[in-house]
Motif scaffolding. Structure first.
Motif, PDB file in Angstrom:
ATOM      1  N   ASP A   1       0.950  -1.277  -0.228  1.00 45.77           N
ATOM      2  CA  ASP A   1       0.072  -0.106   0.021  1.00 45.77           C
ATOM      3  C   ASP A   1       1.102   1.250   0.137  1.00 45.77           C
ATOM      4  N   ILE A   2       0.673   1.846  -0.759  1.00 42.69           N
ATOM      5  CA  ILE A   2       1.628   3.207  -1.284  1.00 42.69           C
ATOM      6  C   ILE A   2       0.804   4.706  -1.034  1.00 42.69           C
ATOM      7  N   HIS A   3      -0.496   4.454  -1.056  1.00 40.49           N
ATOM      8  CA  HIS A   3      -1.278   5.793  -1.359  1.00 40.49           C
ATOM      9  C   HIS A   3      -0.803   7.056  -0.266  1.00 40.49           C
ATOM     10  N   GLN A   4      -0.382   6.560   0.912  1.00 40.18           N
ATOM     11  CA  GLN A   4      -0.152   7.718   1.887  1.00 40.18           C
ATOM     12  C   GLN A   4       1.286   8.319   1.509  1.00 40.18           C
ATOM     13  N   PHE A   5       2.004   7.695   0.415  1.00 41.79           N
ATOM     14  CA  PHE A   5       3.485   8.393   0.335  1.00 41.79           C
ATOM     15  C   PHE A   5       3.393   8.757  -1.414  1.00 41.79           C
ATOM     16  N   ALA A   6       2.046   9.141  -1.778  1.00 40.74           N
ATOM     17  CA  ALA A   6       2.080   9.775  -2.908  1.00 40.74           C
ATOM     18  C   ALA A   6       2.798  10.970  -3.148  1.00 40.74           C
ATOM     19  N   VAL A   7       3.700  11.249  -4.448  1.00 40.62           N
ATOM     20  CA  VAL A   7       4.422  12.317  -4.361  1.00 40.62           C
ATOM     21  C   VAL A   7       3.424  13.745  -4.694  1.00 40.62           C
ATOM     22  N   LYS A   8       3.844  14.884  -4.115  1.00 35.72           N
ATOM     23  CA  LYS A   8       3.077  16.117  -4.654  1.00 35.72           C
ATOM     24  C   LYS A   8       3.550  16.598  -5.831  1.00 35.72           C
ATOM     25  N   LEU A   9       2.741  16.753  -6.840  1.00 28.95           N
ATOM     26  CA  LEU A   9       3.080  17.271  -8.114  1.00 28.95           C
ATOM     27  C   LEU A   9       2.327  18.275  -8.591  1.00 28.95           C
ATOM     28  N   THR A  10       3.064  19.344  -9.138  1.00 26.46           N
ATOM     29  CA  THR A  10       2.306  20.718  -9.686  1.00 26.46           C
ATOM     30  C   THR A  10       1.534  20.262 -10.907  1.00 26.46           C
ATOM     31  N   ASN A  11       0.417  21.127 -11.351  1.00 21.95           N
ATOM     32  CA  ASN A  11      -0.323  20.886 -12.677  1.00 21.95           C
ATOM     33  C   ASN A  11       0.803  20.615 -13.603  1.00 21.95           C
ATOM     34  N   GLU A  12       1.929  21.314 -13.956  1.00 22.44           N
ATOM     35  CA  GLU A  12       2.821  21.212 -14.851  1.00 22.44           C
ATOM     36  C   GLU A  12       3.177  19.809 -14.999  1.00 22.44           C
ATOM     37  N   ASP A  13       3.924  19.475 -13.628  1.00 20.97           N
ATOM     38  CA  ASP A  13       4.298  17.873 -13.621  1.00 20.97           C
ATOM     39  C   ASP A  13       3.309  16.919 -13.764  1.00 20.97           C
ATOM     40  N   GLU A  14       2.128  17.275 -13.521  1.00 19.39           N
ATOM     41  CA  GLU A  14       1.007  16.061 -13.845  1.00 19.39           C
ATOM     42  C   GLU A  14       1.092  15.640 -15.191  1.00 19.39           C
ATOM     43  N   ALA A  15       1.287  16.520 -16.115  1.00 17.52           N
ATOM     44  CA  ALA A  15       1.306  16.423 -17.540  1.00 17.52           C
ATOM     45  C   ALA A  15       2.270  15.580 -18.059  1.00 17.52           C
ATOM     46  N   HIS A  16       3.362  15.539 -17.156  1.00 18.26           N
ATOM     47  CA  HIS A  16       4.512  14.662 -17.717  1.00 18.26           C
ATOM     48  C   HIS A  16       4.662  13.428 -16.956  1.00 18.26           C
ATOM     49  N   TYR A  17       4.069  13.102 -15.818  1.00 13.10           N
ATOM     50  CA  TYR A  17       3.970  11.952 -15.289  1.00 13.10           C
ATOM     51  C   TYR A  17       2.942  10.817 -15.513  1.00 13.10           C
ATOM     52  N   THR A  18       3.179   9.580 -15.967  1.00  9.64           N
ATOM     53  CA  THR A  18       2.469   8.515 -16.073  1.00  9.64           C
ATOM     54  C   THR A  18       2.076   7.999 -14.901  1.00  9.64           C
ATOM     55  N   GLU A  19       1.045   7.037 -14.699  1.00  9.27           N
ATOM     56  CA  GLU A  19       0.843   6.403 -13.757  1.00  9.27           C
ATOM     57  C   GLU A  19       1.866   5.390 -13.193  1.00  9.27           C
ATOM     58  N   LYS A  20       2.494   4.865 -14.025  1.00 11.69           N
ATOM     59  CA  LYS A  20       3.665   4.088 -13.669  1.00 11.69           C
ATOM     60  C   LYS A  20       4.687   5.068 -13.077  1.00 11.69           C
ATOM     61  N   ASP A  21       5.051   6.306 -13.297  1.00  8.91           N
ATOM     62  CA  ASP A  21       5.929   7.081 -12.827  1.00  8.91           C
ATOM     63  C   ASP A  21       5.473   7.440 -11.356  1.00  8.91           C
ATOM     64  N   LYS A  22       4.181   7.781 -11.275  1.00 10.21           N
ATOM     65  CA  LYS A  22       3.739   8.028 -10.090  1.00 10.21           C
ATOM     66  C   LYS A  22       3.912   6.975  -8.898  1.00 10.21           C
ATOM     67  N   MET A  23       3.464   5.758  -9.497  1.00 10.05           N
ATOM     68  CA  MET A  23       3.671   4.480  -8.528  1.00 10.05           C
ATOM     69  C   MET A  23       5.266   4.283  -7.967  1.00 10.05           C
ATOM     70  N   LEU A  24       6.010   4.472  -9.230  1.00  9.36           N
ATOM     71  CA  LEU A  24       7.526   4.498  -8.753  1.00  9.36           C
ATOM     72  C   LEU A  24       7.944   5.492  -7.597  1.00  9.36           C
ATOM     73  N   ALA A  25       7.686   6.523  -7.876  1.00 12.39           N
ATOM     74  CA  ALA A  25       7.857   7.623  -6.894  1.00 12.39           C
ATOM     75  C   ALA A  25       7.287   7.480  -5.515  1.00 12.39           C
ATOM     76  N   ALA A  26       6.272   6.943  -5.578  1.00  9.12           N
ATOM     77  CA  ALA A  26       5.406   6.736  -4.175  1.00  9.12           C
ATOM     78  C   ALA A  26       6.362   5.633  -3.512  1.00  9.12           C
ATOM     79  N   ARG A  27       6.477   4.461  -4.236  1.00  7.31           N
ATOM     80  CA  ARG A  27       7.371   3.436  -3.569  1.00  7.31           C
ATOM     81  C   ARG A  27       8.838   3.932  -3.230  1.00  7.31           C
ATOM     82  N   MET A  28       9.538   4.575  -3.845  1.00  7.11           N
ATOM     83  CA  MET A  28      10.900   5.237  -3.347  1.00  7.11           C
ATOM     84  C   MET A  28      10.385   6.143  -2.210  1.00  7.11           C
ATOM     85  N   HIS A  29       9.400   6.926  -2.254  1.00  3.34           N
ATOM     86  CA  HIS A  29       9.431   7.583  -1.226  1.00  3.34           C
ATOM     87  C   HIS A  29       8.948   6.760   0.136  1.00  3.34           C
ATOM     88  N   LYS A  30       8.218   5.646  -0.051  1.00  5.54           N
ATOM     89  CA  LYS A  30       7.885   5.144   1.199  1.00  5.54           C
ATOM     90  C   LYS A  30       8.868   4.446   1.696  1.00  5.54           C
TER      91      LYS A  30
END
Length: 663
Positions: free
Chosen positions: A286-315
């Motif tokens: 479960d990584i939902h509590q470790f989701a990375v904060k993204l700006t609107n500009e960053d959101e456009a460049h991040y895939t769901e896979k990218d977001k998942m990897l970032a959250a795993r690294m953060h956790k």
């Protein structure tokens, strides 16, 4: 005439050494006259900036414009004779000479007349900003290749018809031999160099914004600067020293706010080992509590896979951090922070934790690397990973160069020209007394504790690797970063655990040290100033660290102007809270001026559209008479030199030391 100091026979040794530099009465007398003349010049302009947090574009613009000092000079010289559009362009040219000149050259077919007019204006500005310095100091500030030419131009009186032709000929020759662009850039750089005599950066260069490394590159090239370490600076200093805990903290913070550019691009530190580890160990977690904060500009460049990897690294790195912090607390009972040992308090079966007698549900207890019987022990894989990441911080040549600079130019506090500068607070008790600490020391408070803390912070970097002194130094850097009532953290606790894992926001509070109530009291501020040897009507405490909520009516001036908080939200992340984009302070020979800034439009727009940062300036304190160098710290040092030279003159004339006319 007798010297102002009396020298016994043992002082003759020092005077004989001084006589090597000034071997005759004439040499000593000439230097006394020179120094005495300098004492009567106006005090140079000081520029105070705080909490820049990696926002390099806004910082460089504030540095280039000297918080409006440059534009003030332009308005004074040309406000009634030159259009606003031309003044805007001239200001931008001084701030960004290379870039603006390229744009102007693209828009003009014939640059000759433009150069001629612009050189006249820039030389006038040079003359204005150099007026409070000795000719020698100005000459030393000039680019070597043009020093003679600039010196001639700024000291030529245009009203003299003979000199006018000489002046015009120099400018024409510069244009004719195709050196105009290079000469213009050098003139602009000289103006910026002379507009401010000394820069104070009151902490927090790192984190939140994208490129703290660019800020440090510019500071290393600046002519005169001091730095008061902020908590985020101490954090990076500890990581560079080899503290695994602070490396983990840097990475957890950077991942949380998607601020990896400074790590990967700025300092060349690879995060691939962390990404591989996180994808393997936290793949099904479960990584939902470790989701990375993204700006609107960053959101456009991040895939769901990218977001998942970032959250795993953060956790992954956050769990390592919780373990390492626990180890530090257990290793250092003198920190008095056993209540912050939280991993061993988790009730996994009921998915909750009890803090201060209250039980709170936890959003996440899926921690595959935590041993419930030994929760602060790293797994073998975690240990290898954090050692590898720490080695990357230790071996980043650019990071190490920047940290050495922070140690050489920085300190926990600075007393300068009657002002006391520090980033956070002077820890106080609820009763209004100076808080005492016994952390590797015995019952120290106030200035004594800050002096001790400064010394231990240096041991973390400079003592022998593996030595007990270095290990305690690194632990102490963590205490400065997050410890209870640390002078640069200034809070009771850092609630990273609660913010990540507990929904109830009442657990997120980080109570401030009582200093932040008492600093509104003029009597308390006077007491603190006396603690650091300062007393008088124009002495101030200058703070950063706690953003001033201007949009809610909060004032940066406390205690009737005795204390100034100049953190107004340089960092974009804080601007919703503050309502502005930072405060800076200007202290010249006549007054103190507080400047508030609106958000920066960006370097590209500033150059293309001649857009300055919208700022408002308030003179909040005027000096009774213009302060001269004699009234400054440098002036007192010069007076000591004069006293020594007077003693040398007396020794020459009394025959105790013989003149050496051969030199």
């Amino acid at each position: 005439m007798k010297p102002s100091k009396t020298y016994r026979s043992e002082n003759l040794h020092y005077l004989k050494m001084l006589a090597r530099q000034y071997p005759t009465v004439q040499a000593a007398s000439t230097e006394i006259i020179n120094l005495q003349a300098i004492l009567n010049l106006p005090k140079g302009t000081e520029h105070f900036i705080s909490d820049v947090h990696g926002e390099y574009e806004a910082f460089l613009h504030i540095l280039n414009s000297a918080s409006g000092v440059v534009r003030e000079k332009l308005d004074k010289l040309f406000g009634t004779s030159v259009s606003k559009a031309e003044l805007d362009q001239l200001a931008t040219l001084i701030y960004y000479p290379k870039e603006k000149l390229e744009e102007i050259e693209r828009e003009n077919d014939d640059m000759r007349e433009w150069y001629r007019i612009t050189f006249h204006r820039l030389i006038e500005v040079c003359r204005e900003v150099s007026s409070k310095y000795t000719r020698s100091k100005v000459r030393k500030a000039m680019p070597k290749e043009y020093a003679y030419i600039i010196d001639e131009l700024i000291h030529t009186h245009y009203e003299d018809s003979d000199k006018r032709d000489y002046y015009e000929n120099i400018i024409s020759t510069i244009i004719d031999i195709d050196r105009a662009s290079n000469f213009l850039v050098q003139l602009c750089e000289l103006i910026k160099r002379l507009a401010v005599d000394h820069l104070h950066l009151v902490g927090d260069i790192f984190d939140r914004g994208p490129r703290a490394d660019i800020i440090l590159d510019s500071l290393m090239e600046y002519h005169s600067v001091d730095i008061q370490w902020g908590n985020h600076d101490i954090l990076w200093m500890g990581a560079a020293s080899g503290s695994r805990t602070l490396v983990a903290t840097v990475l957890a913070n950077s991942l949380r706010y998607n601020n990896l550019e400074v790590i990967e691009t700025g300092y060349g530190i690879s995060l691939r080992p962390l990404s591989v580890f996180a994808n393997e160990v936290y793949k099904d977690c479960d990584i939902h509590q470790f989701a990375v904060k993204l700006t609107n500009e960053d959101e456009a460049h991040y895939t769901e896979k990218d977001k998942m990897l970032a959250a795993r690294m953060h956790k992954a790195i956050t769990i390592i951090l919780f373990k390492l912090e626990g180890q530090k607390i257990l290793r250092n009972p003198c920190f008095g922070m056993n209540d912050r040992l939280l991993l061993d308090k988790i009730d996994y079966e009921n998915k909750c934790i009890t803090l201060g007698g209250t039980t709170y549900p936890l959003e996440d207890t899926d921690f595959p690397t935590v041993d419930r019987n030994d929760p602060y022990a790293l797994t073998e894989e975690e240990s290898v990973l954090i050692d590898q990441l720490t080695a990357s911080f230790r071996h980043s040549e650019k990071l190490q160069r920047h940290i050495r600079f922070l140690y050489s130019k920085g300190s926990l506090y600075k007393v300068f020209n009657g002002n006391l500068l520090f980033h956070g607070c002077i820890p106080m008790t609820a009763e209004g007394e100076l808080m005492r600490f016994s952390i590797g020391c015995e019952n120290l408070s106030g200035r004594a504790f800050l002096d001790y803390a400064d010394l231990v912070a240096r041991r973390a970097y400079y003592n022998k690797p593996g030595s007990p002194e270095r290990q305690f130094g690194m632990d102490f850097l963590w205490f400065l970063w997050a410890g209870r009532n640390s002078p640069i953290f200034g809070r009771d606790r850092m609630t990273t655990f609660e913010r990540r894992l507990i929904v109830d926001e009442s657990t997120w509070t980080e109570p401030k040290n009582p200093y932040y109530q008492f600093y509104n009291d003029p009597a308390v501020c006077d007491m603190l100033l006396r603690e650091f040897g300062l007393e008088g009507p124009h002495c101030h405490i200058i703070n950063g660290h706690i953003p001033v909520k201007s949009k809610k009516g909060e004032s940066p001036m406390k205690a009737g102007g005795k204390l100034l908080v100049i953190d107004g939200g340089f960092c974009k992340a804080y601007q919703k809270t503050t309502g502005i984009a930072g405060y800076t302070l200007i202290y010249n020979s006549g007054c103190f001026r507080l400047v508030s800034h609106e958000p920066f439009v960006g370097r590209r727009n500033a150059i293309r559209e001649n857009q300055d940062i919208a700022s408002s300036s308030v003179v909040f304190e005027r000096l009774e008479s213009r302060m001269k160098i004699a009234g400054t710290d440098v002036g007192r040092q010069l007076q000591e030199q004069i006293d020594d030279l007077m003693a040398l003159l007396w020794a020459f004339r009394s025959g105790e030391i013989a003149e050496d006319h051969k030199k």
